[in-house]
Design a protein around this motif. Structure first.
Motif, short mmCIF file in Angstrom:
data_model
loop_
_atom_site.label_atom_id
_atom_site.label_comp_id
_atom_site.label_asym_id
_atom_site.label_seq_id
_atom_site.Cartn_x
_atom_site.Cartn_y
_atom_site.Cartn_z
N SER A 170 48.21 -82.09 53.90
CA SER A 170 47.11 -82.95 54.36
C SER A 170 45.90 -82.09 54.70
N PRO A 171 44.73 -82.43 54.15
CA PRO A 171 43.54 -81.64 54.49
C PRO A 171 43.13 -81.83 55.95
N LYS A 172 43.56 -82.93 56.54
CA LYS A 172 43.28 -83.14 57.97
C LYS A 172 44.56 -82.78 58.73
N PRO A 173 44.49 -81.94 59.75
CA PRO A 173 45.70 -81.56 60.46
C PRO A 173 46.31 -82.76 61.20
N PRO A 174 47.61 -82.76 61.46
CA PRO A 174 48.58 -81.78 61.01
C PRO A 174 48.90 -81.96 59.53
N PRO A 175 49.31 -80.86 58.84
CA PRO A 175 49.46 -80.92 57.38
C PRO A 175 50.62 -81.76 56.89
N GLN A 176 51.67 -81.89 57.72
CA GLN A 176 52.84 -82.66 57.27
C GLN A 176 52.81 -84.06 57.84
N ARG A 177 52.91 -85.01 56.94
CA ARG A 177 52.83 -86.42 57.33
C ARG A 177 53.69 -87.26 56.40
N VAL A 178 53.90 -88.52 56.75
CA VAL A 178 54.43 -89.49 55.79
C VAL A 178 53.45 -90.65 55.75
N THR A 179 53.38 -91.28 54.61
CA THR A 179 52.38 -92.35 54.46
C THR A 179 52.91 -93.49 53.60
N MET A 180 52.53 -94.72 53.96
CA MET A 180 52.74 -95.83 53.04
C MET A 180 51.91 -95.55 51.79
N THR A 181 52.38 -96.09 50.67
CA THR A 181 51.68 -95.89 49.40
C THR A 181 50.81 -97.11 49.09
N PHE A 182 49.96 -96.98 48.08
CA PHE A 182 49.10 -98.12 47.73
C PHE A 182 49.87 -99.37 47.34
N PRO A 183 51.01 -99.27 46.61
CA PRO A 183 51.72 -100.52 46.30
C PRO A 183 52.11 -101.30 47.56
#
Ligand SMILES: O=C1O[C@H](COP(=O)(O)O)[C@@H](O)[C@H](O)[C@H]1O
Length: 253
Positions: A170-183
């Motif tokens: 992730s360019p914005k800290p913190p670098p490790q994340r999880v995210t919902m996807t566009f679908p």
């Protein structure tokens, strides 16, 4: 899509109560129609706005709410960067969402496994749906046009199969994340962006009025069958030339 509404408020002080009204009206509609209200929360500036507005509502009953996170930072819950940790202190401790209705990540896992674990939790709550259909997703947008943890020019923007994706850069800290996807985001019944402050003005113009080249992540949020709101304040809307709705704190959406 049911149509995009761009709604401008004089300041976040007027926007906040209308956001709370949107949440409760969609909650009432969802509970009447299918017995529960599924809400996806983003972090950042939304946390303090919701933490101020929702507990202040008289007779708010969240006993039938199921809450997930549109994205989450992979840090311990007591880290100031933890979105869950911030909501716990500012919102969950003040309203009656059942603990079993709050879908948290397991922050002790490595990022890929954390995304798989969170996917499994979402699938349990939305059995049978190829992608979860949330009643309402509340999104923010960074000054770079990112939403959730979907950042400009990142390969995750093209993800079409996963419900939740891991991100380690992730360019914005913190670098490790999880995210919902566009679908998932675009399957929701209602999506509301909240964007305030002058730092968002240039990107808001690009996202809402178009630009040459690849679309910003936030511009890719176009719910297939759902409503789309952009709730913004005057400083964020300062450069817009499109027609907008102008509302105050007593408005209903
Ligand atoms: O890093 C994040 O940033 C975005 C935008 O936050 P904002 O403070 O500019 O509103 C947020 O929506 C996302 O959940 C968060 O992880």
């Amino acid at each position: 899509m049911a149509g995009r509404r761009v709604v401008v408020f004089p300041s976040s002080a007027e926007l906040g109560p209308v956001l709370a009204q949107l949440v409760t009206s969609r909650a009432e509609k969802a509970i009447t129609s299918h017995g529960r209200f599924t809400l996806g929360l983003s972090g950042g500036s939304l946390v303090s706005m919701l933490g101020k507005e929702l507990p202040a509502l008289p007779d708010l009953d969240c006993s039938k709410w199921v809450v997930g996170f549109c994205d989450e930072r992979l840090v311990p819950f007591d880290d100031p960067e933890s979105t869950y940790g911030l909501y716990k202190g500012q919102l969950f401790s003040k309203v009656n969402i059942p603990d079993s209705g709050i879908l948290t990540i397991d922050s002790s896992l490595p990022v890929n496994e954390c995304a798989e674990d969170y996917t499994r939790k979402l699938k349990e709550v939305f059995p049978g749906d190829s992608f979860p259909v949330f009643d309402l997703l509340l999104l923010g947008m960074g000054p770079d046009g990112h939403t959730c943890s979907l950042f400009p020019d990142h390969p995750l923007l093209e993800e079409t199969k996963k419900i939740v994706a891991p991100i380690s850069d992730s360019p914005k800290p913190p670098p490790q994340r999880v995210t919902m996807t566009f679908p998932v985001v675009n399957s929701a019944r209602c999506v509301a962006f909240v964007s305030t402050g002058g730092s968002k003005a240039p990107v808001l113009k690009e996202v809402l009025e178009g630009r040459e080249g690849p679309a910003y992540p936030a511009a890719r949020v176009v719910p297939t069958n759902g409503e789309l709101f952009w709730l913004v304040d005057d400083p964020a809307a300062a450069s817009l030339t499109i027609q907008v709705e102008r509302l105050g704190s007593g408005a209903k959406l």
